[in-house]
Design a protein around this motif. Structure first.
Motif, PDB file in Angstrom:
ATOM      1  N   MET A   1      -6.332  -4.932   5.354  1.00 44.34           N
ATOM      2  CA  MET A   1      -6.487  -3.479   5.262  1.00 44.34           C
ATOM      3  C   MET A   1      -6.150  -2.822   6.597  1.00 44.34           C
ATOM      4  O   MET A   1      -5.526  -1.761   6.651  1.00 44.34           O
TER       5      MET A   1
ATOM      6  N   TYR B   1     -11.402   2.988   7.598  1.00 49.97           N
ATOM      7  CA  TYR B   1     -11.907   3.035   6.231  1.00 49.97           C
ATOM      8  C   TYR B   1     -13.409   3.312   6.123  1.00 49.97           C
ATOM      9  O   TYR B   1     -13.865   3.785   5.085  1.00 49.97           O
TER      10      TYR B   1
ATOM     11  N   TYR C   1     -11.862   3.943   1.289  1.00 45.52           N
ATOM     12  CA  TYR C   1     -11.950   2.547   0.882  1.00 45.52           C
ATOM     13  C   TYR C   1     -11.949   2.468  -0.636  1.00 45.52           C
ATOM     14  O   TYR C   1     -12.798   3.032  -1.309  1.00 45.52           O
TER      15      TYR C   1
ATOM     16  N   SER D   1      -9.567  -1.462  10.817  1.00 46.71           N
ATOM     17  CA  SER D   1      -9.909  -1.168   9.418  1.00 46.71           C
ATOM     18  C   SER D   1     -11.321  -0.611   9.305  1.00 46.71           C
ATOM     19  O   SER D   1     -11.583   0.279   8.480  1.00 46.71           O
TER      20      SER D   1
ATOM     21  N   SER E   1       0.838  -1.203   0.000  1.00 46.60           N
ATOM     22  CA  SER E   1       0.000   0.000   0.000  1.00 46.60           C
ATOM     23  C   SER E   1       0.869   1.248   0.000  1.00 46.60           C
ATOM     24  O   SER E   1       1.966   1.265   0.570  1.00 46.60           O
TER      25      SER E   1
END
Length: 394
Positions: free
Chosen positions: A365, A199, A385, A195, A97
């Motif tokens: 994530m 997100y 997201y 997450s 990422s």
């Protein structure tokens, strides 16, 4: 009362400014001062430092009005990368990422063994490959976070992984000795809850995330922080007993919740009822759509047992948001409504109950989000997201 010296206050201001640049993607110095409440001189000094460190970049925004075009600040996409890893029973998934949380590349490798040394060497090999791939950037591969489907203590030691039968493994140290990059080890349920907050539910301070895959794990966010307990073992809610003298569990008790409400327990019972050794999601979805009587009855029982545990958790924590992470429930029409019909207690209070949109990507994530927080040293993180990524399998 909170106090701090000039160095501490400077770190706090830096964290706040970086958090807002990440959250808003593009922002001017003037708007940063307004949003953060910091004076323009403080913002200017901090921005100058971040520019010199190449963590952020400047771009001139185009507009048709007369006058000077505003100079906008954003995270430098070439600053470096972080790597999130989901170490599961049968596979390892890697997600590379950028520093603003955008997924860049995802790889999955299948595991043929549970042997610790074999998996350790696999991790070393693939992390080294990513390290080489990121070497052209200023900070390269800056941080690695690994999600473990088992018990991890506050010192990031692996106490127990039931799927691999690992006990007392120092994966963090074993990896860092070989790869020379900072590695963090975290329980997968804690990463799932992180997450969801980072997100999806940015403003929620009290959030619970329940993962229903091979076992059941609970990630607890209280006042925006993870609640891990005295030793780091909080959240092993799958071993809450809901049926006295019920089905035997690997933990040594009888009647644990995960024996009745994990996805694995559902699949085992469905396979047994239909004399089929392995049910895939596609076959289950077909049966649900066809409204087969046997699966409807089994699903009703599953949701009943699931709701018993959820009712207990709601009474324990009084959550603002309760997120159930389950690929199975995503296939069930009106799953949330069916669960709510069992939550009839007049003293059980929560604001929102939902099935996670992140699915089985939540752990990895969360690992990337924690890696960004660790490297940039930011206390608050809000990311967008985005499902788009390059997917590779080996």
């Amino acid at each position: 009362m909170l106090t701090g010296d000039a160095s501490y206050i400077k770190k706090m201001n830096r964290s706040l400014i970086l958090s807002k640049i990440i959250e808003l993607h593009l922002i001017s110095r003037a708007d940063l001062a307004k949003i953060t409440g910091l004076n323009k001189a403080t913002v200017s000094v901090q921005v100058s430092d971040l520019l010199s460190e190449e963590l952020i970049i400047e771009t001139q925004q185009e507009h048709k009005n007369l006058g000077r075009r505003p100079i906008m600040l954003s995270i430098n996409p070439q600053a470096g990368f972080v790597l999130g890893i989901d170490l599961d029973k049968k596979s390892i998934t890697f997600n590379l990422s950028t520093m603003n949380g955008a997924p860049f590349q995802t790889n999955t490798i299948e595991l043929q063994s549970s042997d610790y040394d074999i998996i350790l060497n696999l991790l070393i090999k693939h992390i080294e490959d990513y390290k080489h791939q990121c070497a052209h950037t200023r900070y390269g591969l800056a941080e690695v976070v690994i999600g473990i489907h088992g018990i991890v203590n506050n010192d990031e030691m692996i106490y127990f992984v039931p799927q691999h039968r690992w006990r007392n493994k120092n994966l963090k140290e074993d990896l860092m000795n070989e790869i020379g990059i900072n590695v963090s080890i975290e329980n997968n349920a804690n990463l799932c809850s992180l997450s969801e907050k980072v997100y999806k539910h940015h403003q929620s301070g009290n959030l619970l995330s329940i993962s229903l895959y091979s076992g059941i794990g609970l990630g607890i966010m209280v006042n925006g922080e993870s609640l891990k307990g005295c030793h780091g073992y909080a959240g092993e809610i799958g071993h809450m007993i809901i049926v006295p003298d019920g089905k035997p569990c690997s933990c040594g008790n009888l009647g644990c919740w995960e024996q009745y409400a994990s996805e694995t327990s559902f699949y085992k019972q469905l396979s047994k009822n239909n004399h089929i050794p392995d049910f895939r999601n596609g076959a289950i979805k077909h049966l649900l759509l066809e409204q087969e009587q046997n699966i409807d009855h089994l699903m009703d029982q599953y949701i009943k047992y699931l709701s018993i545990g959820l009712n207990n958790i709601i009474n324990l924590y009084n959550p603002e948001i309760l997120v159930v992470n389950s690929e199975l429930l995503l296939m069930v029409p009106n799953a949330v409504s069916k669960i709510k019909r069992h939550l009839t207690s007049t003293i059980s209070h929560y604001c929102e109950l939902l099935v996670s949109e992140l699915g089985n990507s939540a752990c990895i994530m969360g690992a990337c989000a924690l890696a960004i927080k660790n490297f940039l040293k930011v206390s608050e993180l809000s990311l967008t997201y985005n499902e788009k990524k390059t997917c590779l399998s080996y």
